[in-house]
Design an enzyme around this catalytic site. Structure first.
Site, mmCIF file in Angstrom:
data_model
loop_
_atom_site.group_PDB
_atom_site.id
_atom_site.type_symbol
_atom_site.label_atom_id
_atom_site.label_comp_id
_atom_site.label_asym_id
_atom_site.label_seq_id
_atom_site.Cartn_x
_atom_site.Cartn_y
_atom_site.Cartn_z
ATOM 1 N N CYS A 62 0.843 -1.199 0.000
ATOM 2 C CA CYS A 62 0.000 0.000 0.000
ATOM 3 C C CYS A 62 0.877 1.247 0.000
ATOM 4 O O CYS A 62 1.800 1.355 0.801
ATOM 5 C CB CYS A 62 -0.888 -0.024 1.235
ATOM 6 S SG CYS A 62 -1.778 1.507 1.505
ATOM 7 N N CYS A 107 -0.512 5.743 7.288
ATOM 8 C CA CYS A 107 -1.820 5.315 7.782
ATOM 9 C C CYS A 107 -1.672 4.530 9.079
ATOM 10 O O CYS A 107 -0.766 3.718 9.225
ATOM 11 C CB CYS A 107 -2.485 4.453 6.714
ATOM 12 S SG CYS A 107 -4.051 3.750 7.197
ATOM 13 N N CYS A 150 -2.434 -0.179 9.235
ATOM 14 C CA CYS A 150 -1.493 -1.296 9.180
ATOM 15 C C CYS A 150 -0.193 -0.917 9.880
ATOM 16 O O CYS A 150 0.198 0.243 9.873
ATOM 17 C CB CYS A 150 -1.177 -1.657 7.731
ATOM 18 S SG CYS A 150 -2.539 -2.444 6.869
ATOM 19 N N CYS A 210 -8.292 0.680 0.275
ATOM 20 C CA CYS A 210 -7.486 0.006 1.288
ATOM 21 C C CYS A 210 -7.287 -1.445 0.859
ATOM 22 O O CYS A 210 -8.253 -2.138 0.546
ATOM 23 C CB CYS A 210 -8.213 0.076 2.629
ATOM 24 S SG CYS A 210 -7.463 -0.941 3.884
ATOM 25 N N GLN A 232 -17.656 -10.428 13.034
ATOM 26 C CA GLN A 232 -16.217 -10.623 12.821
ATOM 27 C C GLN A 232 -15.816 -10.071 11.460
ATOM 28 O O GLN A 232 -16.495 -10.318 10.464
ATOM 29 C CB GLN A 232 -15.874 -12.113 12.908
ATOM 30 C CG GLN A 232 -16.057 -12.691 14.303
ATOM 31 C CD GLN A 232 -14.931 -12.319 15.258
ATOM 32 O OE1 GLN A 232 -13.962 -11.668 14.871
ATOM 33 N NE2 GLN A 232 -15.068 -12.706 16.506
ATOM 34 N N GLU A 266 -25.233 -10.612 25.691
ATOM 35 C CA GLU A 266 -24.624 -9.535 24.899
ATOM 36 C C GLU A 266 -25.242 -8.200 25.318
ATOM 37 O O GLU A 266 -26.417 -8.122 25.632
ATOM 38 C CB GLU A 266 -24.881 -9.845 23.410
ATOM 39 C CG GLU A 266 -24.798 -8.696 22.444
ATOM 40 C CD GLU A 266 -23.406 -8.082 22.309
ATOM 41 O OE1 GLU A 266 -22.410 -8.826 22.251
ATOM 42 O OE2 GLU A 266 -23.329 -6.841 22.276
ATOM 43 N N ASP A 306 -15.891 -14.171 24.858
ATOM 44 C CA ASP A 306 -15.226 -13.508 23.719
ATOM 45 C C ASP A 306 -15.361 -11.995 23.918
ATOM 46 O O ASP A 306 -16.081 -11.327 23.188
ATOM 47 C CB ASP A 306 -15.902 -13.962 22.416
ATOM 48 C CG ASP A 306 -15.218 -13.397 21.182
ATOM 49 O OD1 ASP A 306 -14.161 -12.741 21.319
ATOM 50 O OD2 ASP A 306 -15.756 -13.603 20.073
ATOM 51 N N CYS A 358 -9.167 -10.884 21.767
ATOM 52 C CA CYS A 358 -8.522 -10.086 20.722
ATOM 53 C C CYS A 358 -7.418 -9.217 21.322
ATOM 54 O O CYS A 358 -6.867 -8.359 20.640
ATOM 55 C CB CYS A 358 -9.544 -9.245 19.982
ATOM 56 S SG CYS A 358 -10.494 -8.183 21.055
HETATM 57 N N1 SAH Z 1 -18.692 -13.537 19.992
HETATM 58 C C1 SAH Z 1 -19.112 -12.557 19.026
HETATM 59 C C2 SAH Z 1 -18.804 -11.109 19.425
HETATM 60 C C3 SAH Z 1 -17.457 -10.831 20.012
HETATM 61 S S1 SAH Z 1 -17.020 -9.115 20.130
HETATM 62 C C4 SAH Z 1 -18.522 -12.865 17.691
HETATM 63 O O1 SAH Z 1 -17.528 -13.575 17.592
HETATM 64 O O2 SAH Z 1 -19.061 -12.407 16.691
HETATM 65 C C5 SAH Z 1 -17.421 -8.670 21.739
HETATM 66 C C6 SAH Z 1 -18.889 -8.429 21.968
HETATM 67 O O3 SAH Z 1 -19.049 -8.093 23.347
HETATM 68 C C7 SAH Z 1 -19.495 -7.284 21.182
HETATM 69 O O4 SAH Z 1 -20.638 -7.756 20.523
HETATM 70 C C8 SAH Z 1 -19.863 -6.250 22.252
HETATM 71 O O5 SAH Z 1 -21.038 -5.531 21.946
HETATM 72 C C9 SAH Z 1 -20.076 -7.116 23.470
HETATM 73 N N2 SAH Z 1 -19.892 -6.507 24.796
HETATM 74 C C10 SAH Z 1 -19.071 -5.501 25.157
HETATM 75 N N3 SAH Z 1 -19.100 -5.303 26.485
HETATM 76 C C11 SAH Z 1 -19.962 -6.219 27.004
HETATM 77 C C12 SAH Z 1 -20.402 -6.535 28.326
HETATM 78 N N4 SAH Z 1 -19.972 -5.865 29.376
HETATM 79 N N5 SAH Z 1 -21.278 -7.545 28.471
HETATM 80 C C13 SAH Z 1 -21.737 -8.246 27.402
HETATM 81 N N6 SAH Z 1 -21.351 -7.987 26.135
HETATM 82 C C14 SAH Z 1 -20.475 -6.994 25.930
#
Ligand code: SAH
Length: 496
Positions: free
Chosen positions: A73, A79, A82, A165, A309, A359, A427, A454
């Site tokens: 790029c 930027c 990356c 991008c 994702q 969520e 997650d 992540c």
């Molecule tokens: N497991 C899903 C999303 C992961 S990202 C996937 O793989 O697609 C993390 C998620 O946590 C997001 O959707 C975000 O909105 C949510 N989140 C953030 N803080 C939170 C909390 N305190 N309690 C519950 N969910 C939460």
């Protein structure tokens, strides 16, 4: 002095920092040099000097490292998106593997050889370009007053113009070109962060890689009155019934709708002086409210505000690993915390007894419920709220508060087995899990915990808490979802 600001130094790069910067040492004095690669000999200018270390600017690569490649790029250096385009992809994967390992060892306080013995090799990408299905472009002006779209330079909010991008989809460029030319023609001002004036803040573009469906959401600093409910932009007679949020909206929508795959065009109202990109109020001005996509053999509806994702190809591999770690045989009770639109939840529902998703974003939970129905899965229930509130509430009362209930079935009773599930999957976003959430997980004492993360620094912190609470680390596997950046996803299995 040798290390004063402005001085030029020649140094060999011998290490890499967590943000991808090259590290070199002269007589024990450390230099951090962005865009320098391990093995390079570089000339660098001191920008900010401290007693034992300095940040320096890469002026010239004197002898390139064998691992140095030319960034694809043209704006890779300027930027902020990356960080590692000038390193071979192979080396980038090695760096990520090491980063996860070192964080777990150093920040988590786990024994080095133990971590090495349970760590599996990173899952790399077959094609590390054009992998992102989503981009959020800030809109602004360059110094000549021309409207630009691009990404922020690292650590600042100055926009580096880039509409094509190389880690994003090819359609981004055409969509942005339609929007910018429309803004120019209709004198629509981009938003100015300092004054709080101007209309167009960001453009969100998302594409379902399997379905080919595209969503465009224009984030507007729109101060007029808007309807507080979702409404279709086109009524049964094909008329555009939407409020005009943008001058010449009909023409803009017509042009955008001609782009192949266009399925949903919406506006998001954000009038706050904030770094948060999206406003919570969304109005569809053309097409559907959502786009759909297929992931892990399931169909998903995705709203502009829902998390989805960004790298679906790697995501399937990541979830595959998470499902394997969960050890599902068809009988298990599973909680999936931070479930988004239910992607992991529903992938697991296919292989488990019953799955509960939690969520925080209401739109995501609405999507999750629809996604369960759409895929004919009746063994998944979803709750809207903070994981650190919903889970402790549930555990303390053996039931969920009425306000937390977003059950699929109208007559809903949470089963006893949910108090002590077989598996808990988490997650969380980068900040990791809240202490109250981890404490309750320990009390619920599942046989297995699968932690998808992540951010390996907060992961390491949380693994320590779970380990002190009686869980043993069994396996760690990084997965590269974000090629050419320093970000890396990790999935970890813990058992009681
Ligand atoms: N497991 C899903 C999303 C992961 S990202 C996937 O793989 O697609 C993390 C998620 O946590 C997001 O959707 C975000 O909105 C949510 N989140 C953030 N803080 C939170 C909390 N305190 N309690 C519950 N969910 C939460």
């Amino acid at each position: 002095m040798k290390y004063d600001k402005g001085n030029l130094l020649t140094v060999e790069i011998t290490d890499i920092g967590n943000d991808g910067e090259g590290i070199g040492k002269i007589d024990g004095y450390t230099l951090f040099i962005k865009d320098a690669v391990i093995g390079d000999v570089v000339s660098a200018k001191i920008m900010k000097a401290k007693k034992n270390y300095a940040y320096a600017h890469l002026e010239e690569v004197i002898t390139p490292s064998v691992d140095r490649v030319e960034a694809k790029c043209p704006v890779a250096r300027a930027c902020g998106g990356c960080q590692t385009q000038n390193m071979s992809y192979e080396k980038e994967l090695e760096f990520k593997q090491r980063k996860v390992r070192n964080n777990i060892v150093r920040l988590g306080g786990f024994d080095e050889s133990f971590v090495d013995s349970i760590m599996e090799p990173i899952i790399g990408m077959d094609e590390p370009w054009r992998y992102r299905n989503k981009a959020q472009f800030p809109i602004g002006k360059d110094k000549n007053g021309r409207i630009i779209a691009g990404f922020y330079a690292g650590r600042t909010h100055s926009i580096i113009p880039v509409t094509d991008c190389l880690i994003g989809t090819a359609e981004n460029k055409d969509i942005l070109s339609v929007i910018i030319s429309h803004m120019e023609k209709n004198n629509i001002e981009p938003y100015d962060e300092t004054s709080g004036k101007g209309l167009m803040r960001h453009v969100l573009i998302r594409k379902g890689f399997t379905s080919g469906q595209i969503m465009v959401c224009l984030v507007l600093n729109y101060k007029g009155i808007s309807k507080n409910k979702k409404f279709a932009g086109i009524n049964a007679d094909g008329e555009n019934t939407a409020i005009e949020y943008i001058s010449g909206q009909k023409e803009l929508v017509t042009r955008l709708s001609q782009i192949k795959g266009m399925t949903s065009i919406s506006v998001s109202i954000n009038t706050d002086k904030t770094n948060v990109i999206m406003g919570t109020e969304i109005h569809t001005i053309w097409g559907n409210d959502t786009i759909s996509d297929t992931l892990c053999g399931l169909e998903f509806d995705i709203s502009p505000l829902s998390f989805y994702q960004v790298n679906p190809v790697q995501c399937e591999k990541l979830y595959g690993q998470a499902i394997e770690y969960a050890g599902l045989t068809g009988e298990e009770t599973v909680w999936d915390l931070y479930c988004g639109i239910g992607t992991i939840t529903l992938s697991m529902a296919k292989k488990a007894g019953h799955v509960y998703g939690v969520e925080i974003i209401p739109d995501a939970i609405e999507d999750a419920k629809k996604n369960a129905l759409r895929n004919g899965l009746t063994n998944a229930d979803f709750f809207c709220g903070k994981a650190e509130e919903v889970l402790p509430d549930f555990y303390a009362n053996g039931r969920l508060e009425e306000k937390d209930k977003h059950a699929l079935q109208s007559e809903y009773n949470i089963s006893e087995s949910a108090l002590h599930p077989d598996v808990i999957v988490v997650d969380p976003p980068r900040k990791g899990c809240d202490q109250a959430c981890l404490d309750t997980m320990l009390k619920m004492s599942p046989d297995r915990i699968v932690y998808v993360s992540c951010d390996s620094a907060t992961l390491a912190r949380d693994l320590r808490i779970l380990a002190d609470g009686g869980y043993e680390l069994k396996a760690i596997r990084p997965c590269d979802m974000f090629g050419h950046t320093v970000h890396v996803e990790t999935v970890v299995l813990l058992t009681k």
